[in-house]
Design a protein around this motif. Structure first.
Motif, PDB file in Angstrom:
ATOM      1  N   GLY A 138      21.253  18.940 -34.780  1.00  0.00           N
ATOM      2  CA  GLY A 138      20.316  18.383 -35.759  1.00  0.00           C
ATOM      3  C   GLY A 138      19.346  17.355 -35.230  1.00  0.00           C
ATOM      4  O   GLY A 138      18.787  16.569 -36.016  1.00  0.00           O
ATOM      5  N   ALA A 139      19.121  17.317 -33.931  1.00  0.00           N
ATOM      6  CA  ALA A 139      18.180  16.339 -33.375  1.00  0.00           C
ATOM      7  C   ALA A 139      16.794  16.519 -33.981  1.00  0.00           C
ATOM      8  O   ALA A 139      16.323  17.645 -34.157  1.00  0.00           O
ATOM      9  N   ASP A 140      16.156  15.406 -34.306  1.00  0.00           N
ATOM     10  CA  ASP A 140      14.803  15.431 -34.875  1.00  0.00           C
ATOM     11  C   ASP A 140      13.802  15.639 -33.730  1.00  0.00           C
ATOM     12  O   ASP A 140      13.629  14.778 -32.872  1.00  0.00           O
ATOM     13  N   LYS A 141      13.135  16.781 -33.755  1.00  0.00           N
ATOM     14  CA  LYS A 141      12.232  17.130 -32.661  1.00  0.00           C
ATOM     15  C   LYS A 141      10.886  16.424 -32.757  1.00  0.00           C
ATOM     16  O   LYS A 141      10.094  16.460 -31.812  1.00  0.00           O
ATOM     17  N   MET A 142      10.605  15.801 -33.879  1.00  0.00           N
ATOM     18  CA  MET A 142       9.288  15.216 -34.083  1.00  0.00           C
ATOM     19  C   MET A 142       9.269  13.700 -33.923  1.00  0.00           C
ATOM     20  O   MET A 142       8.230  13.058 -34.111  1.00  0.00           O
ATOM     21  N   THR A 165       6.418  13.107 -28.574  1.00  0.00           N
ATOM     22  CA  THR A 165       7.595  13.792 -29.090  1.00  0.00           C
ATOM     23  C   THR A 165       8.303  14.445 -27.897  1.00  0.00           C
ATOM     24  O   THR A 165       7.778  14.482 -26.781  1.00  0.00           O
ATOM     25  N   ALA A 166       9.495  14.977 -28.147  1.00  0.00           N
ATOM     26  CA  ALA A 166      10.213  15.664 -27.075  1.00  0.00           C
ATOM     27  C   ALA A 166       9.412  16.854 -26.550  1.00  0.00           C
ATOM     28  O   ALA A 166       9.391  17.125 -25.346  1.00  0.00           O
ATOM     29  N   LEU A 167       8.703  17.550 -27.453  1.00  0.00           N
ATOM     30  CA  LEU A 167       7.918  18.714 -27.043  1.00  0.00           C
ATOM     31  C   LEU A 167       6.818  18.335 -26.057  1.00  0.00           C
ATOM     32  O   LEU A 167       6.485  19.108 -25.157  1.00  0.00           O
ATOM     33  N   ASP A 196       6.184  26.594 -35.963  1.00  0.00           N
ATOM     34  CA  ASP A 196       5.415  25.657 -36.785  1.00  0.00           C
ATOM     35  C   ASP A 196       5.501  24.224 -36.271  1.00  0.00           C
ATOM     36  O   ASP A 196       4.969  23.304 -36.878  1.00  0.00           O
ATOM     37  N   ASP A 197       6.160  24.027 -35.099  1.00  0.00           N
ATOM     38  CA  ASP A 197       6.183  22.694 -34.493  1.00  0.00           C
ATOM     39  C   ASP A 197       5.145  22.562 -33.382  1.00  0.00           C
ATOM     40  O   ASP A 197       5.097  21.571 -32.678  1.00  0.00           O
TER      41      ASP A 197
END
Length: 351
Positions: free
Chosen positions: A307-311, A319-321, A337-338
């Motif tokens: 459940g890590a928040d990617k945003m 962000t991580a992305l 959609d991210d």
């Protein structure tokens, strides 16, 4: 004249009693202090395992008592505190306080005879000294700020740790690296010693020690994590350790450390025990930021599954992305959609 001779004889008798009590040996110890600076060497009959453990954490200690000129066999004989039948030996003519001070005479390294007995693993002598010494003497720190409890823990002498704890030895004193005896147990993987300490202290005191940081900002839990000691980690968790406690330099939790170590087992263990998957460092980085930044797709996957928040954004507004750097395995973890443009999510944006 006869009275003078009588008084002289009494004085001689008093000196003999001091020698029989074992206190006189400190004169010879003080005289041999210079010889302690010889190359470290354990007395015959002992393995080198304990010595190696001690040197691994006190390597700068050139004047180690391992190089003492006297043998522990001789020391034990001279410092015998009871006669063969177990009755107390001849009483010294001085008061209790003076006796304690003499028995706590220290070497150039700051070691008391109790420190030396523990270092040489002379267990019978160690127990006798613990029984004899008052608490204040048990807590004397040597030049490296080590108490007898620190040394017993380094050498994994759990029975000595038990005896010291039963005499209420102080578990909060810190050595030259800021480590309490419990820190030492977690760093060295001495779970039996840790257990003996916890048995004898209150929950409140245990919680306090668990929050204490060494001079590197690390708590006991952090040290156990860094050394990948899963058994000790489970032990500390069972005893109520705070899984989300931050170390003092950058605010990392045990989960951050596990991610940096690429330790999937420890990451999974911490998450299963309730560690905060989105805990942030002082710079705002979450464990997911670290995993992606280190190109560790497997741990990033475990975090996302938990459940890590990617945003979430760090202090660099990333962000991580943003840290994926084109790694296809990691990019596959993020839903379509991210997708972001110039570091901003396109979700909800009207064109």
């Amino acid at each position: 004249m006869a009275r003078k001779d009588d008084e002289s004889a009494k004085a001689d008798l008093g000196e003999d009693c001091r020698t029989d009590s074992g206190i006189e040996l400190f004169k010879s110890i003080s005289k041999d202090d210079d010889d302690m600076k010889a190359a470290p060497e354990r007395s015959s009959g002992h393995s080198d395992a304990g010595k190696d453990k001690l040197y691994s954490v006190t390597e700068e200690r050139v004047d180690s008592a391992y190089g003492s000129a006297f043998s522990m066999e001789s020391l034990m004989e001279d410092c015998r505190l009871t006669d063969p039948e177990g009755a107390p030996s001849a009483q010294v003519t001085s008061g209790p306080q003076e006796e304690a001070n003499l028995l706590a005479t220290i070497t150039d390294d700051g070691d008391t005879v109790l420190h030396l007995a523990i270092i040489h693993e002379a267990l019978d002598l160690t127990q006798q000294l613990i029984d004899l010494f008052p608490k204040d003497v048990l807590d004397i720190q040597n030049n490296l700020y080590q108490t007898p409890l620190h040394l017993a823990t380094y050498l994994n002498l759990s029975l000595v740790v038990r005896s010291l704890m039963q005499k209420k030895a102080n578990v909060e004193l810190q050595d030259q690296d800021g480590n309490t005896p419990l820190h030492v147990a977690c760093e060295q993987g001495q779970i039996d010693c840790a257990n003996e300490m916890i048995k004898e202290i209150s929950t409140r005191q245990f919680t306090k020690v668990l929050k204490m940081q060494n001079w590197r900002g690390l708590t006991c839990l952090h040290l156990a994590a860094l050394h990948k000691n899963y058994r000790l980690m489970k032990f500390l968790m069972k005893k109520g350790a705070d899984l989300n406690v931050q170390e003092g330099t950058s605010g990392k939790t045990a989960l951050h450390l596990a991610v940096e170590l690429h330790d999937e087992v420890l990451v999974t263990l911490l998450l299963n025990k309730g560690a905060n998957v989105d805990a942030t460092m002082y710079n705002g980085c979450t464990p997911l930021h670290l995993a992606v930044g280190r190109q560790d797709a497997m741990i990033a996957h475990i975090l996302c599954q938990s459940g890590a928040d990617k945003m979430l954004r760090n202090m660099e507004d990333e962000t991580a992305l943003d840290l994926a750097d084109g790694n296809d395995d990691i990019l596959a973890l993020f839903p379509f959609d991210d997708i972001q443009i110039s570091g901003r999510s396109v979700v909800g944006v009207k064109f």
